[in-house]
Design a protein around this motif. Sequence first.
Motif, PDB file in Angstrom:
ATOM      1  N   SER A  29      -4.621  -4.902  -7.958  1.00  0.00           N
ATOM      2  CA  SER A  29      -5.930  -5.559  -7.839  1.00  0.00           C
ATOM      3  C   SER A  29      -6.835  -4.833  -6.844  1.00  0.00           C
ATOM      4  CB  SER A  29      -5.741  -7.005  -7.375  1.00  0.00           C
ATOM      5  OG  SER A  29      -5.268  -7.034  -6.035  1.00  0.00           O
ATOM      6  N   ASN A  30      -8.129  -5.104  -6.953  1.00  0.00           N
ATOM      7  CA  ASN A  30      -9.093  -4.553  -5.997  1.00  0.00           C
ATOM      8  C   ASN A  30      -8.774  -5.030  -4.584  1.00  0.00           C
ATOM      9  OD1 ASN A  30     -10.486  -3.268  -8.038  1.00  0.00           O
ATOM     10  ND2 ASN A  30     -11.996  -4.898  -8.240  1.00  0.00           N
ATOM     11  N   GLU A  31      -8.300  -6.266  -4.478  1.00  0.00           N
ATOM     12  CA  GLU A  31      -7.968  -6.821  -3.165  1.00  0.00           C
ATOM     13  C   GLU A  31      -6.795  -6.078  -2.528  1.00  0.00           C
ATOM     14  OE1 GLU A  31     -10.189  -9.788  -5.529  1.00  0.00           O
ATOM     15  OE2 GLU A  31      -8.356  -8.673  -5.950  1.00  0.00           O
ATOM     16  N   LEU A  32      -5.764  -5.782  -3.318  1.00  0.00           N
ATOM     17  CA  LEU A  32      -4.634  -5.031  -2.774  1.00  0.00           C
ATOM     18  C   LEU A  32      -5.059  -3.602  -2.445  1.00  0.00           C
ATOM     19  CD1 LEU A  32      -1.726  -4.846  -1.892  1.00  0.00           C
ATOM     20  CD2 LEU A  32      -1.079  -4.403  -4.273  1.00  0.00           C
ATOM     21  N   LEU A  37      -5.959   0.526   1.483  1.00  0.00           N
ATOM     22  CA  LEU A  37      -6.893   1.545   1.965  1.00  0.00           C
ATOM     23  C   LEU A  37      -7.289   1.305   3.416  1.00  0.00           C
ATOM     24  CD1 LEU A  37      -9.087   2.082  -1.205  1.00  0.00           C
ATOM     25  CD2 LEU A  37      -7.300   3.587  -0.290  1.00  0.00           C
ATOM     26  N   THR A  38      -7.357   0.048   3.832  1.00  0.00           N
ATOM     27  CA  THR A  38      -7.616  -0.247   5.242  1.00  0.00           C
ATOM     28  C   THR A  38      -6.484   0.298   6.100  1.00  0.00           C
ATOM     29  OG1 THR A  38      -8.914  -2.217   4.707  1.00  0.00           O
ATOM     30  CG2 THR A  38      -8.017  -2.083   6.935  1.00  0.00           C
ATOM     31  N   ALA A  39      -5.251   0.123   5.656  1.00  0.00           N
ATOM     32  CA  ALA A  39      -4.105   0.634   6.409  1.00  0.00           C
ATOM     33  C   ALA A  39      -4.095   2.166   6.468  1.00  0.00           C
ATOM     34  CB  ALA A  39      -2.803   0.130   5.792  1.00  0.00           C
ATOM     35  N   LEU A  40      -4.688   2.808   5.478  1.00  0.00           N
ATOM     36  CA  LEU A  40      -4.678   4.273   5.403  1.00  0.00           C
ATOM     37  C   LEU A  40      -5.928   4.932   5.993  1.00  0.00           C
ATOM     38  CD1 LEU A  40      -3.290   4.753   1.774  1.00  0.00           C
ATOM     39  CD2 LEU A  40      -2.068   5.089   3.935  1.00  0.00           C
ATOM     40  N   GLU A  41      -6.824   4.161   6.561  1.00  0.00           N
ATOM     41  CA  GLU A  41      -8.055   4.731   7.116  1.00  0.00           C
ATOM     42  C   GLU A  41      -7.737   5.877   8.069  1.00  0.00           C
ATOM     43  OE1 GLU A  41     -11.284   4.462   6.720  1.00  0.00           O
ATOM     44  OE2 GLU A  41     -11.258   2.854   5.249  1.00  0.00           O
ATOM     45  N   TYR A  42      -8.558   6.906   8.051  1.00  0.00           N
ATOM     46  CA  TYR A  42      -8.347   8.085   8.901  1.00  0.00           C
ATOM     47  C   TYR A  42      -8.539   7.737  10.376  1.00  0.00           C
ATOM     48  CZ  TYR A  42      -8.706  12.788  10.750  1.00  0.00           C
ATOM     49  OH  TYR A  42      -8.506  13.928  11.478  1.00  0.00           O
ATOM     50  N   HIS A  43      -9.616   7.032  10.676  1.00  0.00           N
ATOM     51  CA  HIS A  43      -9.933   6.699  12.064  1.00  0.00           C
ATOM     52  C   HIS A  43      -9.208   5.426  12.479  1.00  0.00           C
ATOM     53  CE1 HIS A  43     -12.959   9.822  12.266  1.00  0.00           C
ATOM     54  NE2 HIS A  43     -13.391   9.418  11.094  1.00  0.00           N
ATOM     55  N   PHE A  54      -2.010  -6.462   9.710  1.00  0.00           N
ATOM     56  CA  PHE A  54      -1.709  -5.928   8.381  1.00  0.00           C
ATOM     57  C   PHE A  54      -0.917  -6.963   7.592  1.00  0.00           C
ATOM     58  CE2 PHE A  54       0.694  -2.265   6.064  1.00  0.00           C
ATOM     59  CZ  PHE A  54      -0.085  -2.419   4.941  1.00  0.00           C
ATOM     60  N   ARG A  55       0.078  -7.537   8.217  1.00  0.00           N
ATOM     61  CA  ARG A  55       0.892  -8.563   7.567  1.00  0.00           C
ATOM     62  C   ARG A  55       0.040  -9.774   7.175  1.00  0.00           C
ATOM     63  NH1 ARG A  55       6.395 -10.131   6.981  1.00  0.00           N
ATOM     64  NH2 ARG A  55       6.237 -12.025   5.757  1.00  0.00           N
ATOM     65  N   GLN A  56      -0.886 -10.166   8.050  1.00  0.00           N
ATOM     66  CA  GLN A  56      -1.779 -11.285   7.755  1.00  0.00           C
ATOM     67  C   GLN A  56      -2.597 -11.005   6.494  1.00  0.00           C
ATOM     68  OE1 GLN A  56      -4.744 -11.924  10.764  1.00  0.00           O
ATOM     69  NE2 GLN A  56      -5.521 -13.788   9.810  1.00  0.00           N
ATOM     70  N   ALA A  57      -3.064  -9.769   6.365  1.00  0.00           N
ATOM     71  CA  ALA A  57      -3.843  -9.399   5.179  1.00  0.00           C
ATOM     72  C   ALA A  57      -2.982  -9.469   3.920  1.00  0.00           C
ATOM     73  CB  ALA A  57      -4.434  -8.009   5.351  1.00  0.00           C
ATOM     74  N   LEU A  58      -1.753  -8.977   4.010  1.00  0.00           N
ATOM     75  CA  LEU A  58      -0.845  -9.033   2.857  1.00  0.00           C
ATOM     76  C   LEU A  58      -0.493 -10.478   2.505  1.00  0.00           C
ATOM     77  CD1 LEU A  58       1.495  -6.044   3.709  1.00  0.00           C
ATOM     78  CD2 LEU A  58      -0.156  -6.154   1.831  1.00  0.00           C
ATOM     79  N   ASP A  59      -0.239 -11.286   3.524  1.00  0.00           N
ATOM     80  CA  ASP A  59       0.059 -12.694   3.289  1.00  0.00           C
ATOM     81  C   ASP A  59      -1.125 -13.418   2.668  1.00  0.00           C
ATOM     82  OD1 ASP A  59       2.614 -12.387   4.281  1.00  0.00           O
ATOM     83  OD2 ASP A  59       2.157 -13.263   6.249  1.00  0.00           O
ATOM     84  N   ALA A  60      -2.325 -13.115   3.170  1.00  0.00           N
ATOM     85  CA  ALA A  60      -3.527 -13.741   2.627  1.00  0.00           C
ATOM     86  C   ALA A  60      -3.694 -13.394   1.155  1.00  0.00           C
ATOM     87  CB  ALA A  60      -4.755 -13.301   3.422  1.00  0.00           C
TER      88      ALA A  60
END
Length: 75
Positions: A29-32, A37-43, A54-60
């Motif tokens: 999904s776009n949400e996943l 992609l947030t976890a992979l951000e360069y900066h 990160f876990r909160q985002a996955l749980d959400a």
Amino acid sequence: DGPPLALPQRIADPDIDPAPPSTHRGEVSNELDAVILTALEYHPDDRYETVAEFRQALDALQEQKPFPPSVEAQL
């Protein structure tokens, strides 16, 4: 894709964004995509501040709850 030596250059280049997982797996999904992609951000300032966030985002995502602001910005 490309020659194997291109991978380190791609990782080190902040101007090259990683491909969303959905480009490889259509059922993602776009949400996943946004969470990954947030976890992979360069900066580092653009990534999750903690593993707990990160876990909160996955749980959400799994529970269909509101996303943390860092993910909302990616959607």
